[in-house]
Design a protein around this motif. Sequence first.
Motif, PDB file in Angstrom:
ATOM      1  N   ALA A  54       0.686  -1.198   0.000  1.00  0.00           N
ATOM      2  CA  ALA A  54       0.000   0.000   0.000  1.00  0.00           C
ATOM      3  C   ALA A  54       0.723   1.264   0.000  1.00  0.00           C
ATOM      4  CB  ALA A  54      -0.717  -0.040   1.236  1.00  0.00           C
ATOM      5  N   CYS A  55       0.288   2.167  -0.681  1.00  0.00           N
ATOM      6  CA  CYS A  55       0.725   3.537  -0.471  1.00  0.00           C
ATOM      7  C   CYS A  55      -0.369   4.105   0.418  1.00  0.00           C
ATOM      8  CB  CYS A  55       0.846   4.294  -1.763  1.00  0.00           C
ATOM      9  SG  CYS A  55       2.299   3.781  -2.679  1.00  0.00           S
ATOM     10  N   SER A  56      -0.232   5.275   0.981  1.00  0.00           N
ATOM     11  CA  SER A  56      -1.144   5.618   2.053  1.00  0.00           C
ATOM     12  C   SER A  56      -1.930   6.879   1.861  1.00  0.00           C
ATOM     13  CB  SER A  56      -0.350   5.710   3.333  1.00  0.00           C
ATOM     14  OG  SER A  56       0.452   6.831   3.273  1.00  0.00           O
ATOM     15  N   TRP A 102       5.081  12.270   6.438  1.00  0.00           N
ATOM     16  CA  TRP A 102       3.836  11.827   5.778  1.00  0.00           C
ATOM     17  C   TRP A 102       3.500  10.383   6.135  1.00  0.00           C
ATOM     18  CZ3 TRP A 102       3.886   7.998   1.754  1.00  0.00           C
ATOM     19  CH2 TRP A 102       2.669   7.831   1.089  1.00  0.00           C
ATOM     20  N   SER A 103       2.224  10.121   6.358  1.00  0.00           N
ATOM     21  CA  SER A 103       1.755   8.756   6.561  1.00  0.00           C
ATOM     22  C   SER A 103       0.252   8.714   6.354  1.00  0.00           C
ATOM     23  CB  SER A 103       2.134   8.250   7.957  1.00  0.00           C
ATOM     24  OG  SER A 103       1.896   6.866   8.052  1.00  0.00           O
ATOM     25  N   GLY A 104      -0.370   7.644   6.819  1.00  0.00           N
ATOM     26  CA  GLY A 104      -1.816   7.486   6.712  1.00  0.00           C
ATOM     27  C   GLY A 104      -2.334   6.640   7.859  1.00  0.00           C
ATOM     28  N   ALA A 160       6.861   9.458  -0.872  1.00  0.00           N
ATOM     29  CA  ALA A 160       6.145   9.058  -2.082  1.00  0.00           C
ATOM     30  C   ALA A 160       5.745  10.329  -2.833  1.00  0.00           C
ATOM     31  CB  ALA A 160       4.909   8.234  -1.742  1.00  0.00           C
ATOM     32  N   ILE A 161       6.430  10.608  -3.930  1.00  0.00           N
ATOM     33  CA  ILE A 161       6.125  11.794  -4.720  1.00  0.00           C
ATOM     34  C   ILE A 161       4.917  11.525  -5.615  1.00  0.00           C
ATOM     35  CG2 ILE A 161       7.012  13.377  -6.490  1.00  0.00           C
ATOM     36  CD1 ILE A 161       8.405  13.674  -3.796  1.00  0.00           C
ATOM     37  N   ALA A 174       9.201  -0.218  -8.100  1.00  0.00           N
ATOM     38  CA  ALA A 174       9.119   1.194  -7.732  1.00  0.00           C
ATOM     39  C   ALA A 174      10.425   1.676  -7.131  1.00  0.00           C
ATOM     40  CB  ALA A 174       7.990   1.413  -6.730  1.00  0.00           C
ATOM     41  N   ASN A 175      10.917   2.771  -7.652  1.00  0.00           N
ATOM     42  CA  ASN A 175      12.044   3.441  -7.016  1.00  0.00           C
ATOM     43  C   ASN A 175      11.555   4.165  -5.762  1.00  0.00           C
ATOM     44  OD1 ASN A 175      13.543   2.609  -9.174  1.00  0.00           O
ATOM     45  ND2 ASN A 175      14.233   4.638  -9.771  1.00  0.00           N
ATOM     46  N   THR A 176      12.479   4.455  -4.866  1.00  0.00           N
ATOM     47  CA  THR A 176      12.172   5.365  -3.773  1.00  0.00           C
ATOM     48  C   THR A 176      12.194   6.773  -4.345  1.00  0.00           C
ATOM     49  OG1 THR A 176      13.168   3.953  -2.085  1.00  0.00           O
ATOM     50  CG2 THR A 176      12.940   6.281  -1.567  1.00  0.00           C
ATOM     51  N   THR A 177      11.027   7.360  -4.482  1.00  0.00           N
ATOM     52  CA  THR A 177      10.936   8.759  -4.912  1.00  0.00           C
ATOM     53  C   THR A 177      10.455   9.545  -3.710  1.00  0.00           C
ATOM     54  OG1 THR A 177       8.690   8.352  -5.746  1.00  0.00           O
ATOM     55  CG2 THR A 177      10.491   8.229  -7.331  1.00  0.00           C
ATOM     56  N   SER A 178      11.275  10.449  -3.252  1.00  0.00           N
ATOM     57  CA  SER A 178      10.977  11.104  -1.990  1.00  0.00           C
ATOM     58  C   SER A 178      11.558  12.505  -1.972  1.00  0.00           C
ATOM     59  CB  SER A 178      11.581  10.287  -0.842  1.00  0.00           C
ATOM     60  OG  SER A 178      12.961  10.106  -1.067  1.00  0.00           O
ATOM     61  N   GLY A 179      11.149  13.254  -0.972  1.00  0.00           N
ATOM     62  CA  GLY A 179      11.673  14.600  -0.810  1.00  0.00           C
ATOM     63  C   GLY A 179      11.649  15.016   0.642  1.00  0.00           C
ATOM     64  N   TRP A 180      12.406  16.056   0.961  1.00  0.00           N
ATOM     65  CA  TRP A 180      12.434  16.558   2.334  1.00  0.00           C
ATOM     66  C   TRP A 180      12.528  18.071   2.330  1.00  0.00           C
ATOM     67  CZ3 TRP A 180      15.939  13.306   0.087  1.00  0.00           C
ATOM     68  CH2 TRP A 180      17.216  13.796  -0.191  1.00  0.00           C
ATOM     69  N   SER A 181      12.163  18.661   3.432  1.00  0.00           N
ATOM     70  CA  SER A 181      12.082  20.112   3.532  1.00  0.00           C
ATOM     71  C   SER A 181      13.446  20.733   3.770  1.00  0.00           C
ATOM     72  CB  SER A 181      11.130  20.514   4.665  1.00  0.00           C
ATOM     73  OG  SER A 181      11.774  20.359   5.925  1.00  0.00           O
TER      74      SER A 181
END
Length: 532
Positions: A20-22, A46-48, A263-264, A503-510
């Motif tokens: 799952a993505c959330s 981020w989560s769910g 998850a972008i 799926a690649n890890t596609t992510s970001g941070w502030s």
Amino acid sequence: MKFKRMWIAVPTALALALTACSGGTSSNTAASGETAGDPTRLIKAWSGEPQNPLIPANTNEVNGAKIINQVMAGLVYYDLTGKTKMDVAESITSDDDTLWTVKLQKDRKFSDGTPVKAHNFVDAWKMGAKEAMLSASFYADIEGADDEGNGDLTGLNVVDDYTFTIKLKQPVSDWPDRMGYAAYFPLADSTLTDPEAGGEKPVGNGPYMLESWTHQVGAKLLPNPHYVGDNKPKNNGIDLVFYTSLDAAYQDLSANNLDILDAIPDSAFTSYMQDLQNRGLNQPSAVFQAFTIGGLDHFTGEEGKLRRQAISMAINREEITEAIFAGTRTPAKDFTSPVVDGFNDKIPGNEVLKYNPEKAKELWAKADAISPWSGSFKIAYNSDGGHQAWVDAVANQLKNTLGIDAGGNPYADFKSFRSDVTKRLITTAFRAGWQADYPGQYNFLAPLYGTGGSANDGDYSNPEVDSLLKQVFAGSHEDSIKTLEKIQQILFTELPSIPLWYANTTSGWSANVENVKFKWDGVPDYVNITVK
């Protein structure tokens, strides 16, 4: 091949069914009294909403796992590269790969200050098997369990306060490498006495402790003062924010109101590195994505085999991964992942994953000769996980190639989607994914395709596959790889799920945090993230 209907005593389905993505609710405000530049504030991630109460053996989805894997610690853990390291265990040894002796560190405690002892592991595993929890299949190799991991685990015995033994039905050479998965976590005495209370507010032995869980809103994790392991937090805690929209989460990230987004959304694939001023990542991870077709009308027997193969060949994976995912996905060549040992992109039978519209039409026509097609083909998915675009693309390709009515069947959020999957209430195909529990091909196959597997949501059952799964660790490492490939050859023929892409890890941070890294399985290395 048989697809059977299984009803599991309440619980959840993680197999870590990645499934799952959330999703969750957007929140732009920092925790009370905190500001973006305050080094004492929590990391906002981020989560769910988790699907179920937070009992490790009954949690097999990523939202619940995000909490459990931070507040609990197992016998071993996996470092950034997936290498197994001792955690609560001082040693895990065996002379024959069948009888294993586990000796525990004597300085480990739960967040309530009580010691982590041998019975906390043994009783937790026995409860998971006795209650037929969603990850019970992970106990199937232990004496006393049936083939689905349920029953009385007579192979578990407490020797003393800090030693216990595990008697397996047959040799399993990689047994210690599995012990970092949530199904093998311990439970505190208070949770063993009152699982309902322990599921709502876990008493864990991990780096963090659950400070609060506001359903549908978020959860706050604070450092566990009793934790003394290798993964001591370098921050003041994690504020998990539950979002109902991935796009909303990305907007918060872009505005520096969210710190970690793993998850972008597809709408930002081509721009997120620029938008975030290179505070992003695109790297391979142990995540496999597919959609599952259970024993639906027209999808059993020889007719079903033909239709599954036709559907697979009607999908242009290369086109979708480029047009929608901008290279952040790689078309699948098998049922596992390129980042795990033994991966082979040339297993006989995998030509069924290649786009071949003419062959797809031919196979569909052969199926029609057995029983004419009727109705429509739908793929269920959770709307909060960024899946609509690829589901629509797949449906359009099926329409254009096979000339059938096809489309998506959206659910509002991940929790409701997974609930219907678990309860076997979905009467269509449905999206599926797998985020490895431990780094190994076996983990991509046994839970998803073994009879009664913890994440076998399509209820696939094949005696030959089950037999081969039992033989995987009977010989050398090379023999194991060959056996796993034999299993995949069967899966390519029967296609209980339709592999799509890795799926690649596609992510970001502030801009407010640093030291951000992601593990082998695509999960943020939360404990080492720091606030600027």
